[in-house]
Structures are given as C-alpha cells and as structure tokens.
Design a protein around this motif. Structure first.
Motif, PDB file in Angstrom:
ATOM      1  N   SER A 187      -6.722 -58.439   6.612  1.00  0.00           N
ATOM      2  CA  SER A 187      -5.477 -58.256   7.377  1.00  0.00           C
ATOM      3  C   SER A 187      -4.861 -56.883   7.147  1.00  0.00           C
ATOM      4  O   SER A 187      -3.680 -56.748   6.810  1.00  0.00           O
ATOM      5  CB  SER A 187      -4.474 -59.350   7.013  1.00  0.00           C
ATOM      6  OG  SER A 187      -4.964 -60.627   7.364  1.00  0.00           O
ATOM      7  N   TYR A 218      -5.210 -54.232  11.547  1.00  0.00           N
ATOM      8  CA  TYR A 218      -4.298 -54.396  12.677  1.00  0.00           C
ATOM      9  C   TYR A 218      -3.182 -53.358  12.636  1.00  0.00           C
ATOM     10  O   TYR A 218      -2.536 -53.082  13.656  1.00  0.00           O
ATOM     11  CB  TYR A 218      -3.721 -55.813  12.707  1.00  0.00           C
ATOM     12  CG  TYR A 218      -2.641 -56.087  11.688  1.00  0.00           C
ATOM     13  CD1 TYR A 218      -1.297 -55.948  12.027  1.00  0.00           C
ATOM     14  CD2 TYR A 218      -2.952 -56.487  10.392  1.00  0.00           C
ATOM     15  CE1 TYR A 218      -0.298 -56.193  11.092  1.00  0.00           C
ATOM     16  CE2 TYR A 218      -1.973 -56.736   9.468  1.00  0.00           C
ATOM     17  CZ  TYR A 218      -0.640 -56.590   9.815  1.00  0.00           C
ATOM     18  OH  TYR A 218       0.337 -56.825   8.878  1.00  0.00           O
ATOM     19  N   ALA A 222      -6.350 -48.009  17.283  1.00  0.00           N
ATOM     20  CA  ALA A 222      -7.741 -48.295  17.662  1.00  0.00           C
ATOM     21  C   ALA A 222      -8.718 -47.165  17.323  1.00  0.00           C
ATOM     22  O   ALA A 222      -9.812 -47.429  16.830  1.00  0.00           O
ATOM     23  CB  ALA A 222      -7.811 -48.659  19.141  1.00  0.00           C
ATOM     24  N   ARG A 255      -9.560 -47.374  13.689  1.00  0.00           N
ATOM     25  CA  ARG A 255     -10.424 -48.517  13.380  1.00  0.00           C
ATOM     26  C   ARG A 255     -11.874 -48.183  13.683  1.00  0.00           C
ATOM     27  O   ARG A 255     -12.779 -48.493  12.901  1.00  0.00           O
ATOM     28  CB  ARG A 255     -10.022 -49.737  14.209  1.00  0.00           C
ATOM     29  CG  ARG A 255      -8.697 -50.332  13.906  1.00  0.00           C
ATOM     30  CD  ARG A 255      -8.447 -51.507  14.844  1.00  0.00           C
ATOM     31  NE  ARG A 255      -7.039 -51.677  15.136  1.00  0.00           N
ATOM     32  CZ  ARG A 255      -6.556 -52.317  16.179  1.00  0.00           C
ATOM     33  NH1 ARG A 255      -7.391 -52.864  17.055  1.00  0.00           N
ATOM     34  NH2 ARG A 255      -5.264 -52.436  16.365  1.00  0.00           N
ATOM     35  N   GLU A 280     -10.278 -59.970   9.456  1.00  0.00           N
ATOM     36  CA  GLU A 280      -9.252 -59.434  10.350  1.00  0.00           C
ATOM     37  C   GLU A 280      -9.086 -60.322  11.579  1.00  0.00           C
ATOM     38  O   GLU A 280      -9.954 -61.150  11.883  1.00  0.00           O
ATOM     39  CB  GLU A 280      -9.636 -58.013  10.797  1.00  0.00           C
ATOM     40  CG  GLU A 280      -9.813 -57.010   9.674  1.00  0.00           C
ATOM     41  CD  GLU A 280      -8.488 -56.518   9.084  1.00  0.00           C
ATOM     42  OE1 GLU A 280      -7.424 -56.813   9.669  1.00  0.00           O
ATOM     43  OE2 GLU A 280      -8.536 -55.848   8.030  1.00  0.00           O
ATOM     44  N   GLU A 325      -9.157 -59.780  17.558  1.00  0.00           N
ATOM     45  CA  GLU A 325      -9.057 -58.661  18.507  1.00  0.00           C
ATOM     46  C   GLU A 325      -9.111 -57.300  17.822  1.00  0.00           C
ATOM     47  O   GLU A 325      -9.178 -56.270  18.488  1.00  0.00           O
ATOM     48  CB  GLU A 325      -7.763 -58.779  19.320  1.00  0.00           C
ATOM     49  CG  GLU A 325      -6.484 -58.613  18.519  1.00  0.00           C
ATOM     50  CD  GLU A 325      -5.984 -59.908  17.902  1.00  0.00           C
ATOM     51  OE1 GLU A 325      -4.849 -59.909  17.373  1.00  0.00           O
ATOM     52  OE2 GLU A 325      -6.717 -60.916  17.944  1.00  0.00           O
ATOM     53  N   VAL A 326      -9.134 -57.294  16.498  1.00  0.00           N
ATOM     54  CA  VAL A 326      -9.079 -56.027  15.762  1.00  0.00           C
ATOM     55  C   VAL A 326     -10.429 -55.328  15.715  1.00  0.00           C
ATOM     56  O   VAL A 326     -10.523 -54.104  15.840  1.00  0.00           O
ATOM     57  CB  VAL A 326      -8.535 -56.277  14.336  1.00  0.00           C
ATOM     58  CG1 VAL A 326      -8.735 -55.057  13.454  1.00  0.00           C
ATOM     59  CG2 VAL A 326      -7.055 -56.639  14.404  1.00  0.00           C
ATOM     60  N   ASN A 362      -8.102 -65.492  11.409  1.00  0.00           N
ATOM     61  CA  ASN A 362      -8.860 -64.253  11.257  1.00  0.00           C
ATOM     62  C   ASN A 362     -10.344 -64.572  11.337  1.00  0.00           C
ATOM     63  O   ASN A 362     -10.759 -65.740  11.276  1.00  0.00           O
ATOM     64  CB  ASN A 362      -8.550 -63.596   9.903  1.00  0.00           C
ATOM     65  CG  ASN A 362      -7.184 -62.943   9.872  1.00  0.00           C
ATOM     66  OD1 ASN A 362      -6.721 -62.403  10.870  1.00  0.00           O
ATOM     67  ND2 ASN A 362      -6.527 -63.003   8.725  1.00  0.00           N
TER      68      ASN A 362
END
Length: 311
Positions: A240, A243, A247, A250, A268, A271-272, A288
């Motif tokens: 976690s 997020y 983007a 990431r 996570e 959607e991450v 997650n």
C-alpha cells in the motif's frame, strides 16, 4: 475522481465493516461542501481521507461524531492544513507480514529484505513475529498476527533474514515518541488490537533498529539494494505504497525493480499495477493484490486480516 467521490469510496469500500466511525465520517465529509472546499485547497496527495482523519486524531480532535468533527475541522483548519502538508499516510501495519510470509518462506533462504515506503520499518521483521492462521499458530511471543486464509495451506516456518533495510521519503523512528504517536494516529478509532500490536512490534524493531534510508523509490533504490549481502536472496517489497506515486513513477519503479537481482513482492490496490486476468475478488470490499515478480497470487485485506489465495 472528485474529492467527494474519493470519500464515498473510502467509506463504502475500505471502512465499511472495518471502522463504523470512519464510514460515517467519510460519507458525511462527501456531502459537506465547505469541508470539500477546504480539502480542495490541499495538493492532491494530501486530500486522502485516512490522512485527514489521522491528522485530526493526532491533534486531539474528534473523529467518532461527524458533527463534532466538522466543527473542529472548520475552527482549526489552518493548523490541520499545516500538518497535512507535512504528513503522509505512513500506516506501518505489522499485520501485513502475515500476507508476505507465505511468499517469503517459498524463496531461497537466507533473505535480504528491502522495503520501499518502509515508514518505521515494522514490516521488516517477519522472522520475529508470531502468526495465527485460523487454528494454526506459528512462533511465540508478541505480537501475534492474525490472518484468515483461504486457498492456501498456512506456512509452517518463518524466513531466515540476515539483512533488512528500508527506503522512505520520510523514515520514522520507533524510538521517537512523536513518530510513534503519528503511527498510532493513523490506526482507525475502533482498532485497539492494532494499537497493542503497534506497541509490541515497535519494541521488536527498537531492540534491533533496521537500516532506514531517506530517499526516492526510483533514484535511490539501486544504491541501497547494492548494500545487500551477495550470499542472501534480495527481496524488494512494498505494501500500500505505490498508490501515492504518480503513474509515470510507478512505471519507472516497476521497470527498475524488475531488473534488480532477486525478487519483487508487491501488495497494492488492483488499479495501481497492471495485472491481466485477475479473478473476481471475494466480495465488494476493498482488496489489494499480492504479487511475486509481477505474477498475482492473492487478494488481501488492507491491514493483513485476511487473504484469498488464487496463485
């Protein structure tokens, strides 16, 4: 996503069935134009419900009653906003080690653990905690991390860890009462068992403090990873954290960590990180995805309370 929508999502998916107080509070804030306008003056990364509620708790404000919270927040907004601009949601939940354990014990031992977004480093001690998976107890002492597991036989041993380090933009010190107070404030109101667990885990970490480095998860990861002993299996992990990273960051991190020697464990929101062909989650609650080297393995709850294995 609007601020109001994010508070509705937090209340109905993350807090529902887990924290009645935060469910009530999130939904009340989502309907309050004055509070939404105040929150809108903050940078996007500082608008999160759990960050706002944690800061109010840290300052001694009320979070159980929405009306009292609103009165306090409006009257004290300059102080609250100042704290929000300097804080991050550094929920250092040792219970998440129960999610990591089945993966960690499956890797070649011994391990060199490197946590990204480590906060105070409490998740760097999976070899020191005790675990209870249903009726199966592993280890002894405190804290005992409870986790309900489906689809997987619980682990029968703990990993061998010979090196542990953490990377964080703002590492916390478990020997500093002010830092522990912030960790306590991020725990949800009804979760007395998590406060007890925090104190026990902090004692474990304080007895042998981990190497915590202030730095960025992309720019500073290679240098820290290079310090791991070569005879150990390097495991870079995070729970976690991503997020909070835009983007592009990431994507850069995923490319970087994929090129390091060793293994990568991610836990996570779905959607991450891009995963294809995920099965349906066990319910409409917030889950997650636990993954090893980019391969999803299980649905997990945010504080380590349960996992549904499908890998």
């Amino acid at each position: 996503m609007t601020i109001a929508t994010s508070y509705v999502e937090f209340g109905t998916r993350e807090a529902r069935g887990v924290s009645p107080a935060y469910e009530r509070l999130s939904l009340a804030v989502s309907r309050d134009d004055e509070l939404l306008d105040l929150i809108g003056t903050l940078p996007p990364a500082r608008q999160q419900p759990n960050l706002l509620f944690g800061v109010v708790r840290l300052l001694g404000g009320p979070v159980e009653d929405p009306a009292a919270f609103r009165e306090y927040a409006v009257a004290n907004w300059p102080v609250i906003a100042a704290e929000l601009r300097t804080r991050a949601t550094q929920t250092n939940e040792a219970g998440r080690c129960a999610l990591l354990l089945p993966v960690l014990v499956s890797l070649p031992q011994p391990l060199a653990l490197l946590e990204v977004g480590a906060s105070a480093g409490l998740c760097l001690y999976p070899d020191r905690y005790a675990y209870r998976y249903g009726d199966h107890l592993l280890g002894s002492g405190e804290p005992v991390l409870d986790c309900a597991v489906t689809g997987l036989t619980p682990p029968t041993r703990r990993p061998e860890v010979v090196w542990r380090a953490g990377l964080d933009l703002n590492p916390l010190d478990v020997t500093d009462p002010a830092d522990v107070a912030w960790l306590d404030a991020t725990i949800w109101p009804e979760h007395a068992h998590r406060r007890t667990r925090l104190r026990a885990a902090a004692e474990v970490a304080a007895a042998e403090p981990p190497l915590l480095v202030r730095g960025d998860l992309v720019d500073d990861l290679p240098a820290l990873a290079a310090q791991a002993p070569p005879e150990a299996t390097l495991v870079v992990f995070h729970t976690s954290v991503l997020y909070q990273v835009p983007a592009p960051g990431r994507a850069a991190f995923a490319e970087l960590v994929g090129g390091l020697p060793g293994h990568w464990i991610a836990n996570e929101a779905p959607e991450v990180l891009p995963y294809h062909g995920l099965p349906e989650p066990p319910s409409d609650a917030f889950y997650n995805v636990l993954a090893l080297d980019g391969r999803p393995l299980a649905w997990t709850r945010g504080h380590g309370q349960s996992m549904a294995w499908f890998g």
